[in-house]
Design a protein around this motif. Sequence first.
Motif, short mmCIF file in Angstrom:
data_model
loop_
_atom_site.label_atom_id
_atom_site.label_comp_id
_atom_site.label_asym_id
_atom_site.label_seq_id
_atom_site.Cartn_x
_atom_site.Cartn_y
_atom_site.Cartn_z
N GLU A 198 2.83 6.68 11.45
CA GLU A 198 2.04 6.38 12.65
C GLU A 198 2.94 5.75 13.73
O GLU A 198 2.81 6.07 14.91
CB GLU A 198 0.89 5.44 12.32
CG GLU A 198 -0.22 6.09 11.53
CD GLU A 198 -1.24 5.10 10.99
OE1 GLU A 198 -2.40 5.54 10.80
OE2 GLU A 198 -0.91 3.92 10.75
N ILE A 199 3.85 4.89 13.31
CA ILE A 199 4.78 4.27 14.25
C ILE A 199 5.65 5.34 14.90
O ILE A 199 5.81 5.37 16.11
CB ILE A 199 5.64 3.19 13.55
CG1 ILE A 199 4.76 1.99 13.20
CG2 ILE A 199 6.84 2.79 14.41
CD1 ILE A 199 5.41 0.98 12.28
N LEU A 200 6.19 6.22 14.08
CA LEU A 200 7.07 7.27 14.60
C LEU A 200 6.32 8.25 15.49
O LEU A 200 6.90 8.85 16.40
CB LEU A 200 7.77 8.00 13.45
CG LEU A 200 8.72 7.11 12.64
CD1 LEU A 200 9.21 7.85 11.40
CD2 LEU A 200 9.87 6.62 13.48
N ASN A 201 5.01 8.40 15.28
CA ASN A 201 4.20 9.31 16.09
C ASN A 201 3.66 8.66 17.36
O ASN A 201 3.11 9.35 18.21
CB ASN A 201 3.01 9.84 15.27
CG ASN A 201 3.44 10.80 14.19
OD1 ASN A 201 4.54 11.33 14.21
ND2 ASN A 201 2.57 11.01 13.22
N ALA A 257 10.95 1.63 10.77
CA ALA A 257 9.94 2.56 10.24
C ALA A 257 10.62 3.73 9.53
O ALA A 257 10.18 4.15 8.45
CB ALA A 257 9.04 3.06 11.38
N GLN A 258 11.69 4.24 10.12
CA GLN A 258 12.42 5.34 9.48
C GLN A 258 13.02 4.90 8.14
O GLN A 258 12.99 5.65 7.17
CB GLN A 258 13.52 5.86 10.40
CG GLN A 258 12.97 6.65 11.56
CD GLN A 258 14.03 6.99 12.61
OE1 GLN A 258 15.00 6.27 12.78
NE2 GLN A 258 13.81 8.09 13.32
N GLU A 294 0.84 -1.20 0.00
CA GLU A 294 0.00 0.00 0.00
C GLU A 294 0.87 1.25 0.00
O GLU A 294 2.06 1.20 0.29
CB GLU A 294 -0.86 0.05 1.27
CG GLU A 294 -1.79 -1.12 1.46
CD GLU A 294 -2.40 -1.10 2.85
OE1 GLU A 294 -3.22 -0.20 3.11
OE2 GLU A 294 -2.04 -1.96 3.66
N HIS A 295 0.23 2.39 -0.30
CA HIS A 295 0.93 3.68 -0.21
C HIS A 295 0.09 4.61 0.64
O HIS A 295 -1.02 4.93 0.23
CB HIS A 295 1.17 4.27 -1.60
CG HIS A 295 2.14 3.45 -2.39
ND1 HIS A 295 3.49 3.47 -2.14
CD2 HIS A 295 1.95 2.55 -3.37
CE1 HIS A 295 4.10 2.63 -2.97
NE2 HIS A 295 3.18 2.06 -3.72
N PRO A 296 0.54 5.02 1.81
CA PRO A 296 1.81 4.61 2.40
C PRO A 296 1.74 3.15 2.86
O PRO A 296 0.67 2.64 3.17
CB PRO A 296 1.97 5.56 3.59
CG PRO A 296 0.59 5.93 3.98
CD PRO A 296 -0.21 5.92 2.70
N PRO A 297 2.90 2.52 2.92
CA PRO A 297 2.92 1.11 3.31
C PRO A 297 2.57 0.94 4.79
O PRO A 297 2.75 1.87 5.58
CB PRO A 297 4.36 0.68 3.05
CG PRO A 297 5.15 1.94 3.10
CD PRO A 297 4.24 3.03 2.63
N ARG A 298 2.07 -0.21 5.11
CA ARG A 298 1.83 -0.57 6.51
C ARG A 298 2.87 -1.61 6.89
O ARG A 298 3.27 -2.43 6.07
CB ARG A 298 0.42 -1.12 6.70
CG ARG A 298 -0.61 -0.05 6.42
CD ARG A 298 -1.98 -0.38 7.00
NE ARG A 298 -2.84 0.77 6.89
CZ ARG A 298 -2.91 1.76 7.78
NH1 ARG A 298 -2.16 1.72 8.85
NH2 ARG A 298 -3.70 2.78 7.60
N MET A 299 3.28 -1.54 8.14
CA MET A 299 4.30 -2.45 8.62
C MET A 299 3.66 -3.43 9.60
O MET A 299 2.92 -3.04 10.50
CB MET A 299 5.42 -1.67 9.31
CG MET A 299 6.09 -0.70 8.35
SD MET A 299 7.40 0.28 9.13
CE MET A 299 8.64 -1.00 9.38
N PHE A 300 3.95 -4.70 9.40
CA PHE A 300 3.42 -5.75 10.26
C PHE A 300 4.59 -6.46 10.91
O PHE A 300 5.59 -6.75 10.26
CB PHE A 300 2.57 -6.73 9.44
CG PHE A 300 1.37 -6.06 8.84
CD1 PHE A 300 0.18 -5.99 9.54
CD2 PHE A 300 1.43 -5.48 7.58
CE1 PHE A 300 -0.93 -5.35 9.00
CE2 PHE A 300 0.34 -4.84 7.03
CZ PHE A 300 -0.85 -4.78 7.74
N SER A 352 2.08 -2.89 15.17
CA SER A 352 1.81 -3.71 13.98
C SER A 352 0.58 -3.23 13.23
O SER A 352 -0.46 -2.92 13.84
CB SER A 352 1.65 -5.18 14.39
OG SER A 352 1.73 -6.00 13.24
N GLY A 353 0.71 -3.13 11.92
CA GLY A 353 -0.39 -2.70 11.06
C GLY A 353 -0.43 -1.21 10.82
O GLY A 353 -1.32 -0.71 10.14
#
Length: 145
Positions: free
Chosen positions: A94-97, A132-133, A60-66, A88-89
């Motif tokens: 979002e992870i960085l925030n 994530a970075q 996806e854009h932006p990608p999701r990380m699992f 996850s997901g």
Amino acid sequence: MDLQRLIDTFNFLDNWEDRYRLLIDMGRELPELPDEARTEGNRVDGCTSNVWLETTISDEHPPRMFFTADSDAFIVKGLVAILLKAYSGKTPQEILNTDIESLFDDLGLSQQLTANRRDGFVAMVKQVRNRAQAVQADETAGAPG
């Protein structure tokens, strides 16, 4: 269980013995990490016990990380479960925030865990954030400009 429900459950429990039991139960509920994912590249440096963290990135854009993860220590496995619930997901941004330190405080973990376990949790968070970075940087580098 979502994060707010987890916080509410932790706050409902009267003593740390019950909270540790919940942590251990959460760790037991994690899906088994395949042996091929237990590589040095997935090993989290900075943890006293062994922790492996595998990352899958969506198209996806932006990608999701699992994330899938495992540990050879029961309480650490519970901490891994909390980490997965928090991250996850989500997209790299979002992870960085995500304010994981506040979550850790809301659960009362910063006062109850040994320094080694706290350091291990911080190492896991650092690895997730670094990944994530890196994904975010790849996305930015690949964006048409």
